[in-house]
Design a protein around this motif. Structure first.
Motif, PDB file in Angstrom:
ATOM      1  N   THR A  90       0.509  -1.342   0.265  1.00 56.77           N
ATOM      2  CA  THR A  90       0.389  -0.030  -0.182  1.00 56.77           C
ATOM      3  C   THR A  90       0.877   1.428   0.108  1.00 56.77           C
ATOM      4  O   THR A  90       1.700   1.155   0.385  1.00 56.77           O
ATOM      5  CB  THR A  90      -1.212  -0.017   1.162  1.00 56.77           C
ATOM      6  N   LEU A  91       0.402   2.693  -1.088  1.00 53.28           N
ATOM      7  CA  LEU A  91       1.464   3.548  -1.117  1.00 53.28           C
ATOM      8  C   LEU A  91       0.415   4.483  -0.835  1.00 53.28           C
ATOM      9  O   LEU A  91      -0.540   4.479  -1.502  1.00 53.28           O
ATOM     10  CB  LEU A  91       2.515   3.120  -2.056  1.00 53.28           C
ATOM     11  N   ASP A  92       0.950   5.643  -0.890  1.00 55.00           N
ATOM     12  CA  ASP A  92      -0.048   6.940  -1.381  1.00 55.00           C
ATOM     13  C   ASP A  92      -0.127   7.719  -2.094  1.00 55.00           C
ATOM     14  O   ASP A  92       1.242   7.640  -3.026  1.00 55.00           O
ATOM     15  CB  ASP A  92       0.405   8.076   0.532  1.00 55.00           C
ATOM     16  N   ALA A  93      -0.985   8.059  -2.807  1.00 56.66           N
ATOM     17  CA  ALA A  93      -1.267   8.774  -4.358  1.00 56.66           C
ATOM     18  C   ALA A  93       0.128  10.013  -4.149  1.00 56.66           C
ATOM     19  O   ALA A  93       0.510  10.286  -5.399  1.00 56.66           O
ATOM     20  CB  ALA A  93      -2.441   9.138  -4.532  1.00 56.66           C
ATOM     21  N   ASP A  94       1.000  10.784  -2.888  1.00 59.38           N
ATOM     22  CA  ASP A  94       1.501  11.885  -3.226  1.00 59.38           C
ATOM     23  C   ASP A  94       3.216  11.661  -3.300  1.00 59.38           C
ATOM     24  O   ASP A  94       3.605  12.549  -3.433  1.00 59.38           O
ATOM     25  CB  ASP A  94       0.811  12.754  -2.667  1.00 59.38           C
ATOM     26  N   LEU A  95       3.347  10.668  -3.001  1.00 62.12           N
ATOM     27  CA  LEU A  95       4.544   9.663  -2.791  1.00 62.12           C
ATOM     28  C   LEU A  95       5.455  10.380  -1.708  1.00 62.12           C
ATOM     29  O   LEU A  95       6.697  11.212  -1.975  1.00 62.12           O
ATOM     30  CB  LEU A  95       5.376  10.875  -4.734  1.00 62.12           C
TER      31      LEU A  95
END
Length: 306
Positions: A90-95
């Motif tokens: 899982t990773l956020d969208a804004d880097l």
């Protein structure tokens, strides 16, 4: 091994292309057997059209859409249900977390023989950059408070950067619609007996767009999660508050006694006694009790949607 990367997005038109290009490049170099699941959580800007356009050139990018904004928790659950990888990241969208950590997370799963790997900015070796002071303070405080409610010495319990073995997500039932889903996963995984490890990472402030995290609602939801996990903490806090009020009242009454204006019939005398006794009772309950809270599990092997 197949890798699924889940990226929740909500009004992220400024970050869509850079995020997908960066994640795609990292995964292609590391393991070409991958899928990127973008969960558009009811965006009202151009996030969806941009993802669709980019995905038209890469069949390994899958767009999942919510008709309205339902929260990070619901977006992650949708991603979990539709993913097919042996390992789920899982990773956020804004880097805010560099996608280059993805290989490190996955390699740690195998080398450390664990089931969940967390990217932690608050453990030794981790750090933060360009995060507004008030957000950083609240984030650190939330991780301390919520972390106290969980077993194990985990420094970052609210962060999204993680890698999971598929069997972890298949064996627990998740319910939280908001950001509290991240500590919920750790709580239930701990209860089942899965092994969790942290690796140090750098968390950076977002470069484009505004943060979608609402500080007040997130703080309240994390506090409620903490009290749900360890309800005796609530008794302790209430008891301590009542004790402090009672002690302050007692000091004020003593001051009145010294100046010769104390009236033993005043309600404040009774109030002081009641608050101290009630506070001590709540603290005693907090110390003596440590109830175990049951949780739900599930096996979705035969019901997972595609």
């Amino acid at each position: 091994m197949k890798i699924s990367v889940i990226i929740p997005m909500y009004n992220e038109e400024e970050n869509v292309l850079k995020t997908l290009q960066t994640v795609e490049a990292v995964l292609t170099d590391f393991n070409e057997n991958y899928e990127i699941l973008v969960v558009d959580d009811g965006s009202q800007d151009n996030t969806t059209p941009l993802v669709k356009e980019y995905a038209s050139t890469n069949s390994q990018i899958i767009l999942l859409e919510h008709p309205v904004n339902m929260g990070m928790g619901r977006a992650l659950i949708t991603g979990f249900e539709y993913s097919s990888g042996d390992v789920v990241v899982t990773l956020d969208a804004d880097l805010s977390y560099d996608p280059l950590y993805i290989p490190k997370l996955i390699e740690t799963l195998d080398s450390a023989a664990v089931d969940i790997v967390i990217g932690s900015q608050y453990m030794e070796g981790g750090k933060t950059e360009s995060i507004p002071f008030h957000r950083l303070f609240i984030s650190k405080l939330a991780n301390k408070i919520v972390g106290y409610a969980l077993t194990g010495d985990i420094s970052t319990v609210t962060g999204i950067l993680r890698a999971y073995r598929r069997e972890v997500l298949d064996s627990i039932e998740l319910e939280s619609p908001g950001t509290e889903i991240n500590p919920e996963i750790l709580s239930k995984a701990n209860a089942v007996g899965y092994k969790i490890k942290e690796i140090p990472v750098v968390l950076k402030g977002r470069e484009y767009g505004e943060s979608k995290v609402k500080i007040k609602s997130t703080t309240v939801s994390h506090l409620l999660f903490t009290f749900y996990e360890k309800p005796m903490m609530l008794f302790g806090i209430v008891g301590l508050t009542l004790c402090v009020i009672g002690i302050v009242s007692a000091l004020y009454l003593f001051y009145l006694y010294l100046i010769g204006s104390l009236d033993p019939t005043r309600p404040l005398m009774l109030f002081m006694v009641v608050t101290i006794l009630a506070g001590n009772s709540d603290i005693d309950i907090r110390i003596r009790c440590n109830p175990d809270k049951p949780f739900k599990t599930r096996n979705i092997s035969s019901s997972k949607g595609k």
